[in-house]
Structure formats: structure tokens, C-alpha cells
Design a protein around this motif. Structure first.
Motif, PDB file in Angstrom:
ATOM      1  N   ASN A 205      -8.150 -17.514 -51.848  1.00 33.63           N
ATOM      2  CA  ASN A 205      -8.641 -16.505 -52.778  1.00 33.63           C
ATOM      3  C   ASN A 205      -7.470 -15.984 -53.601  1.00 33.63           C
ATOM      4  OD1 ASN A 205     -10.103 -14.617 -54.149  1.00 33.63           O
ATOM      5  ND2 ASN A 205     -10.357 -13.224 -52.410  1.00 33.63           N
ATOM      6  N   LEU A 206      -7.157 -16.700 -54.651  1.00 36.30           N
ATOM      7  CA  LEU A 206      -6.031 -16.343 -55.515  1.00 36.30           C
ATOM      8  C   LEU A 206      -6.489 -15.851 -56.882  1.00 36.30           C
ATOM      9  CD1 LEU A 206      -3.621 -19.328 -54.689  1.00 36.30           C
ATOM     10  CD2 LEU A 206      -3.652 -17.038 -53.686  1.00 36.30           C
ATOM     11  N   ASP A 207      -7.701 -15.291 -56.940  1.00 34.81           N
ATOM     12  CA  ASP A 207      -8.194 -14.790 -58.217  1.00 34.81           C
ATOM     13  C   ASP A 207      -7.375 -13.610 -58.731  1.00 34.81           C
ATOM     14  OD1 ASP A 207     -10.165 -16.699 -58.105  1.00 34.81           O
ATOM     15  OD2 ASP A 207     -11.684 -15.342 -57.251  1.00 34.81           O
ATOM     16  N   ASN A 211      -5.306 -11.219 -62.703  1.00 33.69           N
ATOM     17  CA  ASN A 211      -5.522  -9.801 -63.006  1.00 33.69           C
ATOM     18  C   ASN A 211      -4.549  -9.354 -64.091  1.00 33.69           C
ATOM     19  OD1 ASN A 211      -5.554  -6.939 -62.935  1.00 33.69           O
ATOM     20  ND2 ASN A 211      -6.431  -7.009 -60.873  1.00 33.69           N
ATOM     21  N   LYS A 212      -5.080  -8.973 -65.259  1.00 33.63           N
ATOM     22  CA  LYS A 212      -4.232  -8.585 -66.385  1.00 33.63           C
ATOM     23  C   LYS A 212      -3.507  -7.278 -66.124  1.00 33.63           C
ATOM     24  CE  LYS A 212      -7.081 -10.911 -69.878  1.00 33.63           C
ATOM     25  NZ  LYS A 212      -7.870 -10.728 -71.128  1.00 33.63           N
ATOM     26  N   GLN A 213      -4.171  -6.332 -65.459  1.00 31.26           N
ATOM     27  CA  GLN A 213      -3.532  -5.046 -65.194  1.00 31.26           C
ATOM     28  C   GLN A 213      -2.311  -5.209 -64.288  1.00 31.26           C
ATOM     29  OE1 GLN A 213      -6.446  -2.328 -63.668  1.00 31.26           O
ATOM     30  NE2 GLN A 213      -7.375  -1.953 -65.682  1.00 31.26           N
ATOM     31  N   MET A 214      -2.410  -6.071 -63.272  1.00 29.49           N
ATOM     32  CA  MET A 214      -1.283  -6.283 -62.377  1.00 29.49           C
ATOM     33  C   MET A 214      -0.086  -6.843 -63.130  1.00 29.49           C
ATOM     34  SD  MET A 214      -0.920  -8.841 -59.098  1.00 29.49           S
ATOM     35  CE  MET A 214      -0.750 -10.236 -60.221  1.00 29.49           C
ATOM     36  N   TRP A 215      -0.333  -7.880 -63.953  1.00 30.27           N
ATOM     37  CA  TRP A 215       0.768  -8.457 -64.710  1.00 30.27           C
ATOM     38  C   TRP A 215       1.306  -7.491 -65.765  1.00 30.27           C
ATOM     39  CZ3 TRP A 215       3.237 -12.217 -62.704  1.00 30.27           C
ATOM     40  CH2 TRP A 215       2.582 -13.158 -61.918  1.00 30.27           C
ATOM     41  N   GLY A 216       0.433  -6.646 -66.289  1.00 28.38           N
ATOM     42  CA  GLY A 216       0.895  -5.631 -67.242  1.00 28.38           C
ATOM     43  C   GLY A 216       1.828  -4.630 -66.585  1.00 28.38           C
ATOM     44  N   ILE A 217       1.474  -4.182 -65.366  1.00 32.24           N
ATOM     45  CA  ILE A 217       2.334  -3.243 -64.651  1.00 32.24           C
ATOM     46  C   ILE A 217       3.676  -3.880 -64.318  1.00 32.24           C
ATOM     47  CG2 ILE A 217       2.584  -1.958 -62.491  1.00 32.24           C
ATOM     48  CD1 ILE A 217      -0.444  -1.497 -62.560  1.00 32.24           C
TER      49      ILE A 217
END
Length: 329
Positions: A205-207, A211-217
Motif C-alpha cells: 500500500n504505497l498510495d 500525496n501532494k500535500q506530503m511532498w509539498g510539506i
């Protein structure tokens, strides 16, 4: 004729006596100097930084004869003295002393010493010192002059700066060698192991990687670290804080050519608050609730205006003569 002969004989005896007295004085002086140098060499063989008290300071530093230079750090490292930067200054001074002690240029021309206030308060009174730390160079001949006291308020007290100052005063170039620090390597290895273990556990489960928010942070944290000057800290190894001209503790370096470690965290926080304000202003326009959107807009505007004024004030304090300001000077 006898009187002239007697007078001549007396003159010859006087000259011989004076010559013998001068020779004895030079011999005693040379013997005393040799003993002092040998004592310093023996002490230096045990520790790169020689600890002095009131008596040894007078004997080895103040009183002639002396054909060597000695750099003395006056400090107060006892916890009761509450000298926040003395321990860090001592560590940097020790790095320079060890770099010289174990270098090919090591000789009896230069020594490093320290005087702690609790071990030599009389020395502080003698030198008329009421602050610490102070770095002072005592030349081989004569008394210390103005440039022989290092201006740590202006240049700081990192090992590289101390080495450069010593080169200016003694013409002895010391190549600073810092002891290896494996804490960064260990931290990276542990982080890689944790991330690898987490990905292995979640391998089905590597969805979350999309996640855009995680990479944004993560991107914001990287930008904050780089903009605040963390890479400069890694290269230059500046002090965490240093003493201000008024005798207190300074958290912002007074020059645009330098910075302190704590200063980078302050700048990082200010930038983060400005970004948070911009995010609130952006999200306020997308809010379907008018009341909520108004609150977000007001809060975002306050954050941007307030923290931008603070970071501009920090910039003005470092860039002398910068004419513009917003809410604070």
C-alpha cells in the motif's frame, strides 16, 4: 707616574668587573628563559591549552625574559558564572591549539593558554577585564597593543577566525583540523533504515507516495532550511550565539558577512510564518463559507504583514544603511 698607572689599573679592573657582571646577567637571563620555555614545553606536552593561575601567569606570560608568543583565553566556565558562550569558545580555541600542537610547524615560538576566572581572578583584575571570553596575544617582545585583543563582537570566535587572527599577529599559519563528527552520518543511516523499513512494511500500500500535500510539506521544509542558511552553517561552522557589545547575548550577527546558528532558526521560523499567512490568504479565496473565508483572510494578512516586518527588520540590522522598513525598525 705611579698615580697614572694606578688610575689606569683601576679603570681596567672596573671595565672587567662590568663586563663580568653583564656576562653573568646575560647568563642568568638565558638560564631563566630556557627554564621557562622548558616548563611551557612540558606543560604543552600534556595539554594543548595550558591552564594558568595568578602565579604562573605572572611568571610565564607577564614577566620577562620571553622569546615566545602566547595566546591566552580569559574565560569563566563555571556554571555559576552563567557565561553561555564560554564553553563553545573554549571548544573552538582548543581546536586551534590542537591543530597547531600536532602540525609540522609546531615549535616553541607559540603557546596556547587559558585563565579561568575562578582560578585566576587576580589576573582579571591585573588585565582590567570585566567580561569573558577574551582572546589576547602576548608578543615575544613588548606589551600587547590594541590589535592583540581579538574583537569577537565583530568577527566571532570560530576556530578558523581565531587561526586567521593568530596568523596576522604572529605570521604563523595554522591549518585548522576539526575532529571528525560522525553524528550526521549516523543520523542519515538511521533515517534511511527507518524509511526502508517503513516502505517494506507498507509495500502493498504505497498510495501515500502520491500525496501532494506530503511532498509539498517536504519541499517547504527543504526550502526553509536552504533559505535560512543551514548549508552556510555546515560549511563555516559559526558559533551558536555570541556576546554583544553591551555585554549581553546576541542572537543576530551584526554583519551581512556572517551569521549565527540560532539566527538561522529564527529566520526559518519567520519565513514559515510568512508562508503560513500566504496559504491562509490563498485558501480564503477558495472557501465556500464567507465568514470562515473572512477570518482566514484577516489572519493570513496579519501573519504576512507582521512576520514580513520582523524579517525585514532583521535584514536592516545586518545590512547597515538599508533605508526601508515596514512596521518595525
Amino acid at each position: 707616574m705611579r698615580s697614572f698607572a694606578t688610575l689606569g689599573l683601576l679603570l681596567i679592573l672596573c671595565v672587567v668587573h662590568v663586563h663580568d657582571s653583564d656576562a653573568q646577567t646575560r647568563t642568568k637571563s638565558s638560564s631563566a628563559l630556557s627554564e621557562k620555555v622548558q616548563q611551557l614545553m612540558d606543560m604543552n606536552a600534556k595539554k594543548a591549552v595550558i591552564r594558568l593561575n595568578g602565579n604562573t601567569f605572572k611568571e610565564l606570560v607577564k614577566n620577562p625574559p620571553r622569546n615566545y608568543s602566547i595566546v591566552v583565553m580569559f574565560t569563566a566556565m563555571a556554571p555559576a558564572r552563567q557565561c553561555v558562550i564560554c564553553r563553545h569558545a573554549h571548544d573552538e580555541f582548543t581546536i586551534v591549539a590542537n591543530s597547531y600542537r600536532y602540525s609540522p610547524i609546531y615549535s616553541n615560538r607559540l603557546f596556547f593558554a587559558m585563565v579561568d576566572f575562578d582560578e585566576g581572578s587576580s589576573v582579571f583584575q591585573m588585565m582590567r577585564l570585566n567580561t569573558a571570553p577574551v582572546f589576547m596575544h602576548f608578543p615575544a617582545k613588548g606589551k600587547p597593543k590594541g590589535p592583540d585583543t581579538m574583537d569577537i563582537q565583530r568577527v566571532g570566535f570560530s576556530a578558523e577566525v581565531i587561526g586567521k587572527w593568530i596568523q596576522e599577529r604572529t605570521e604563523i599559519q595554522i591549518r585548522v583540523f576539526r575532529p571528525p563528527n560522525y553524528s550526521g552520518t549516523v543520523a542519515v543511516v538511521m533515517l534511511a533504515a527507518l524509511v526502508g523499513g517503513f516502505l517494506y512494511i507498507r509495500r502493498n500500500n504505497l498510495d501515500f507516495l502520491a500525496n501532494k500535500q506530503m511532498w509539498g510539506i517536504i519541499s517547504l521544509l527543504f526550502c526553509f532550511a536552504m533559505v535560512s542558511g543551514q548549508m552556510w552553517n555546515h560549511i563555516r561552522s559559526p558559533p551558536f550565539i555570541h556576546k554583544s557589545q553591551g555585554g549581553g547575548v546576541s542572537y543576530i550577527h551584526g554583519s551581512s558577512q556572517g551569521q549565527l546558528v540560532i539566527e538561522t532558526y529564527i529566520v526559518m521560523f519567520l519565513n514559515a510564518m510568512i508562508v503560513a499567512g500566504m496559504i491562509l490568504l490563498t485558501e480564503a479565496g477558495n472557501s465556500t463559507d464567507a465568514r470562515k473565508g473572512r477570518i482566514m483572510a484577516i489572519a493570513g494578512l496579519f501573519l504576512v504583514a507582521f512576520f514580513f516586518s520582523l524579517i525585514l527588520s532583521v535584514f536592516r540590522s545586518k545590512a547597515q544603511g538599508y533605508p526601508y522598513s515596514f512596521l518595525f525598525k
